[in-house]
Design an enzyme around this catalytic site. Structure first.
Site, mmCIF file in Angstrom:
data_model
loop_
_atom_site.group_PDB
_atom_site.id
_atom_site.type_symbol
_atom_site.label_atom_id
_atom_site.label_comp_id
_atom_site.label_asym_id
_atom_site.label_seq_id
_atom_site.Cartn_x
_atom_site.Cartn_y
_atom_site.Cartn_z
ATOM 1 N N SER A 111 0.838 -1.197 0.000
ATOM 2 C CA SER A 111 0.000 0.000 0.000
ATOM 3 C C SER A 111 0.882 1.259 0.000
ATOM 4 O O SER A 111 1.724 1.410 -0.887
ATOM 5 C CB SER A 111 -0.976 -0.053 1.178
ATOM 6 N N ASP A 251 -9.292 -5.244 -5.199
ATOM 7 C CA ASP A 251 -8.436 -4.322 -4.461
ATOM 8 C C ASP A 251 -8.913 -2.880 -4.609
ATOM 9 O O ASP A 251 -9.338 -2.451 -5.688
ATOM 10 C CB ASP A 251 -7.016 -4.432 -5.038
ATOM 11 N N HIS A 278 -7.410 -6.016 -0.826
ATOM 12 C CA HIS A 278 -6.178 -5.274 -0.555
ATOM 13 C C HIS A 278 -5.138 -6.072 0.229
ATOM 14 O O HIS A 278 -4.010 -5.621 0.385
ATOM 15 C CB HIS A 278 -6.553 -4.004 0.234
#
Length: 299
Positions: A111, A251, A278
């Site tokens: 991320s 995601d 995610h």
């Protein structure tokens, strides 16, 4: 699945502050350690602990908490001008040097951590052997474009509730939290209940949201902090190590936000996990582990 026990834990000085770290495996084994850079900004290492399994394949693993959260120094009085990309790049450099791995290492960034490691890699540090960019947008403007699309696809009324509270500045209300959770359960973690590791990091963010609020905003899809105009597309062609790109079919880091990594990094390949959002390392752990170990062997 039980995780291997850490071989070391501690802190390293970072100026007047301290960075907490955890090592699994033997840093002197001859294989480059995988240094795990968590998301947020303002999260903790906890949700990425399953990567410690890589130590069973011979690769030592280093987790750490970025400054401001977890076991590292908390600075709740610092304003947004303190929390910068350069600060976290310097912290990563300092950690690599302090642990004695700066001449031979692999980076895994998830991320926000993916953008951070991409920027680090673009400087072509001599000891970097490989790079994994997981569930990461190449820029926050792209991210925000796609957040608008994902939000519009939520069940009827959910985005209206979110927008109403965002306009009123009441994103700390229970109604907003409940609407926010609808998005998270669809695009952040599709497992029910949420795994313990993810819950630990989720609550750590909100126990001390200083960094997250300053750089990101109140949640994943309402980015109003200092990162809202930032990205790494400009430096991706400078990355000179084999790069693995990971994302999930559901995601929040949609294909459009990830595509620049594939297009601009000279030696990159992209794996999409069909049943994940995610957090594919939690949602599809076996497929994830296979993809990551295959990549590490290729180095």
């Amino acid at each position: 699945m039980a995780l291997p026990a850490p071989s070391a834990k501690g802190t390293v000085p970072f100026g007047e502050y301290k960075t907490w770290y955890r090592v699994t495996g033997d840093l002197g084994c001859g294989l480059p350690p995988v240094v795990v850079v968590h998301g947020g900004p303002g999260s903790t290492h906890d949700y990425l602990l399953p990567l410690a399994r890589l130590a069973e394949e011979g690769h030592p693993v280093v987790h750490y908490d970025q400054l401001g959260n977890g076991g590292s120094t908390h600075l709740p009085g610092r304003g947004a001008d303190f929390w910068t990309v350069d600060l976290f790049l310097a912290e990563l450099d300092n950690l690599l040097t302090a642990l004695g791995v700066a001449d031979d290492y692999v980076l895994y960034g998830q991320s926000w951590g993916g953008l951070l490691v991409a920027r680090h890699a673009a400087a072509r540090p001599a000891g970097l052997r490989g790079l994994v960019v997981a569930n990461s947008p190449a820029s926050y403007p792209l991210w925000l474009e796609e957040m608008a699309v994902l939000r519009s696809q939520l069940p009827p009324g959910v985005n209206d509730t979110l927008l109403r509270h965002e306009a009123a500045g009441t994103t700390d209300s229970q109604e907003y939290y409940e609407a926010m959770t609808v998005f998270y359960e669809k695009h952040v973690c599709r497992l029910k209940p949420w795994p313990r590791e993810y819950q630990a990091s989720f609550y750590e963010v909100y126990n001390d949201p200083t960094v997250y609020y300053a750089m990101n905003g109140p949640n994943e899809f309402h980015v109003i902090g200092s990162l809202r105009d930032w990205g790494v597309e400009d430096c991706l062609p400078d990355i000179a190590v084999p790069t693995l790109i990971l994302s999930g079919r559901y995601d929040e880091a949609t294909p459009k936000t990830v595509q620049p990594y594939q297009d601009l990094i000279p030696d990159a390949r992209w794996v999409i996990f069909e049943e994940s959002s995610h957090l594919p390392h939690l949602e599809e752990p076996d497929a994830f582990h296979e993809a990551l170990t295959t990549y590490l062997k290729s180095l």
